[in-house]
Design a protein around this motif. Structure first.
Motif, PDB file in Angstrom:
ATOM      1  N   LYS A 106       7.850 -31.123   5.858  1.00 42.64           N
ATOM      2  CA  LYS A 106       6.855 -31.106   6.930  1.00 42.64           C
ATOM      3  C   LYS A 106       5.441 -30.860   6.419  1.00 42.64           C
ATOM      4  CE  LYS A 106       8.282 -29.443  10.914  1.00 42.64           C
ATOM      5  NZ  LYS A 106       8.816 -28.532  11.967  1.00 42.64           N
ATOM      6  N   SER A 112       5.548 -35.379  11.573  1.00 41.28           N
ATOM      7  CA  SER A 112       6.948 -35.116  11.250  1.00 41.28           C
ATOM      8  C   SER A 112       7.468 -33.986  12.117  1.00 41.28           C
ATOM      9  CB  SER A 112       7.071 -34.750   9.772  1.00 41.28           C
ATOM     10  OG  SER A 112       8.417 -34.479   9.438  1.00 41.28           O
ATOM     11  N   ASP A 119      10.540 -33.065  12.411  1.00 38.85           N
ATOM     12  CA  ASP A 119      11.570 -32.373  11.636  1.00 38.85           C
ATOM     13  C   ASP A 119      11.800 -33.149  10.346  1.00 38.85           C
ATOM     14  OD1 ASP A 119      13.534 -33.699  14.178  1.00 38.85           O
ATOM     15  OD2 ASP A 119      13.628 -34.471  12.131  1.00 38.85           O
ATOM     16  N   LYS A 120      12.671 -32.630   9.493  1.00 38.78           N
ATOM     17  CA  LYS A 120      12.833 -33.214   8.163  1.00 38.78           C
ATOM     18  C   LYS A 120      13.377 -34.638   8.202  1.00 38.78           C
ATOM     19  CE  LYS A 120      15.960 -31.868   5.017  1.00 38.78           C
ATOM     20  NZ  LYS A 120      16.702 -31.072   4.011  1.00 38.78           N
TER      21      LYS A 120
END
Lengths: 113, 114
Positions: B52, B68, B70-71
């Motif tokens: 992130k 982003s 989340d990953k």
């Protein structure tokens, strides 16, 4: 990053070996040679990489000269589906992720029946 | 079970509009990227995100912003679209162990600005 030079295009007969050359005469000791390919209208696909030893996987073989100034990607039995643009990239494999890949013009390989 | 997916596949829009392209990877990779491939077929890095955090930002206009949540996701937002933004945009991801050099690419999003 070391600069790479590849022929703009090559032809290969189906079923024969395709040998794609790449010159990287300014490569430094900690730089790897990476190969990607891009089939028409698709995203690039990782093929193989090496440092100084020859490498082989299910897709191809990579032959690196002893002085590391050039390499050859070998597709042992080319098929029509191998028609693509092949990119040779020289890059340091750093510990942190987020490495920037610089794609040049590549070699357009045409496999013919 | 596509590894790296992008939506939409095609995007046609007018100059001046704001648009987003979504990217998702289900490979558990740590780093994601955006590339632009122009009409001359040159592929250029735009951004990369690791955990992130933006760690590479090529000299792209600030009209482009990666986000982003989340990953597994890295979306590309583009404000005030211009004709020169027309291109194919590719998302990619890489595992930590490869040092970012073994990247897995999505199928691309063809953006056409009229």
């Amino acid at each position: 990053d070391a600069k790479t030079t590849q022929p703009p295009s090559m032809d290969c007969a189906e079923g024969r070996a395709a040998n794609l050359p790449c010159n990287h005469s300014t490569i430094s000791g900690n730089e790897y040679v990476y190969w990607y390919r891009q089939i028409h209208s698709q995203g690039p696909q990782y093929i193989i990489h090496g440092l100084k030893n020859n490498e082989t996987n299910e897709m191809a073989s990579l032959i690196i000269t002893e002085d590391r100034k050039s390499s050859t990607l070998i597709l042992p039995h080319a098929t029509l589906r191998d028609t693509a643009v092949y990119y040779c990239i020289v890059r340091v494999a750093v510990g942190n992720a987020g490495n920037m890949l610089t794609f040049g013009g590549g070699t357009r390989l045409m496999v013919k029946p | 079970d596509t590894a790296v997916s992008q939506t939409p596949k095609y995007l046609v829009t007018q100059m001046g509009n704001d648009k987003s392209i979504k990217c998702e990877q289900n490979l558990g990779h740590d780093t994601m990227y955006w590339y632009k491939q122009d009409s001359k077929k040159f592929l250029k890095i735009m951004f990369s995100y690791n955990n992130k955090e933006l760690i590479i930002n090529e000299t792209v206009p600030n009209r482009f912003s990666p986000k982003s949540p989340d990953k597994a996701h890295l979306n590309l937002h583009i404000n005030s679209l211009e004709l020169g933004d027309s291109a194919v945009y590719f998302c990619a991801s890489s595992p930590r162990t490869s040092g970012g050099n073994e990247q897995f690419f999505g199928p691309g999003t063809r953006l056409t600005v009229l």
